[in-house]
Design a protein around this motif. Structure first.
Motif, PDB file in Angstrom:
ATOM      1  N   SER A  19       0.835  -1.203   0.000  1.00  0.00           N
ATOM      2  CA  SER A  19       0.000   0.000   0.000  1.00  0.00           C
ATOM      3  C   SER A  19       0.870   1.254   0.000  1.00  0.00           C
ATOM      4  N   LEU A  20       0.391   2.238  -0.730  1.00  0.00           N
ATOM      5  CA  LEU A  20       1.107   3.501  -0.786  1.00  0.00           C
ATOM      6  C   LEU A  20       0.828   4.296   0.483  1.00  0.00           C
TER       7      LEU A  20
ATOM      8  N   GLN B 205       0.437  12.044 -10.463  1.00  0.00           N
ATOM      9  CA  GLN B 205      -0.517  10.947 -10.268  1.00  0.00           C
ATOM     10  C   GLN B 205      -0.303  10.287  -8.905  1.00  0.00           C
ATOM     11  N   VAL B 206       0.948   9.981  -8.587  1.00  0.00           N
ATOM     12  CA  VAL B 206       1.257   9.357  -7.298  1.00  0.00           C
ATOM     13  C   VAL B 206       0.906  10.318  -6.165  1.00  0.00           C
ATOM     14  N   PHE B 207       1.268  11.589  -6.324  1.00  0.00           N
ATOM     15  CA  PHE B 207       0.973  12.598  -5.307  1.00  0.00           C
ATOM     16  C   PHE B 207      -0.515  12.610  -4.973  1.00  0.00           C
ATOM     17  N   ARG B 208      -1.346  12.584  -6.001  1.00  0.00           N
ATOM     18  CA  ARG B 208      -2.802  12.635  -5.787  1.00  0.00           C
ATOM     19  C   ARG B 208      -3.346  11.369  -5.134  1.00  0.00           C
TER      20      ARG B 208
ATOM     21  N   PRO C 252      -2.973   9.239   0.537  1.00  0.00           N
ATOM     22  CA  PRO C 252      -3.853   9.803   1.569  1.00  0.00           C
ATOM     23  C   PRO C 252      -3.008  10.445   2.677  1.00  0.00           C
ATOM     24  N   GLY C 253      -3.527  11.477   3.285  1.00  0.00           N
ATOM     25  CA  GLY C 253      -2.843  12.103   4.418  1.00  0.00           C
ATOM     26  C   GLY C 253      -1.511  12.710   4.064  1.00  0.00           C
ATOM     27  N   ARG C 254      -1.458  13.444   2.948  1.00  0.00           N
ATOM     28  CA  ARG C 254      -0.187  14.036   2.511  1.00  0.00           C
ATOM     29  C   ARG C 254       0.373  14.975   3.572  1.00  0.00           C
TER      30      ARG C 254
END
Length: 108
Positions: A12-13, A36-39, A42-44
């Motif tokens: 999981s990312l 894409q990965v940034f978006r 969750p919880g950036r």
């Protein structure tokens, strides 16, 4: 370029892995994949925002880098000195002197 190993092994990312991927894709010049990965994360936190700002600045997307910086602040995340280097770099590369001065004045 893709992160097939992560997908294949159903890892999981999370913010840490996501930050590394955003940084990797941005440094390789694949801003689309970095975004894409940034978006997807969750919880950036401020680290992933900083990686994205630096990536955008590095590849000439100064307006986007500034927008991400302002959005980061608007959601309540505190930029650190590395974040400021990213947004100031974006301003420098694009010739946004006035904006750069405003951001510089915000530094503590």
């Amino acid at each position: 370029m893709d992160h097939n190993y992560i997908d294949k092994h159903k890892i999981s990312l999370n913010v840490t892995l996501g930050t590394a991927l955003v940084d990797m894709y941005a440094k390789c010049g694949n801003i689309t994949k970095a975004l894409q990965v940034f978006r997807e994360i969750p919880g950036r936190n401020s680290l992933i925002w900083t990686a994205m700002i630096h990536g955008l600045a590095l590849h000439g997307h100064a307006k986007d880098a500034i927008c991400y910086f302002l959005e980061m602040i608007s959601i309540g995340l505190e930029p650190d000195e590395v974040t400021f280097i990213g947004v100031l770099s974006a301003c420098c590369r694009a010739g946004f002197v006035d904006e750069g001065r405003q951001f510089f004045a915000q530094m503590r």
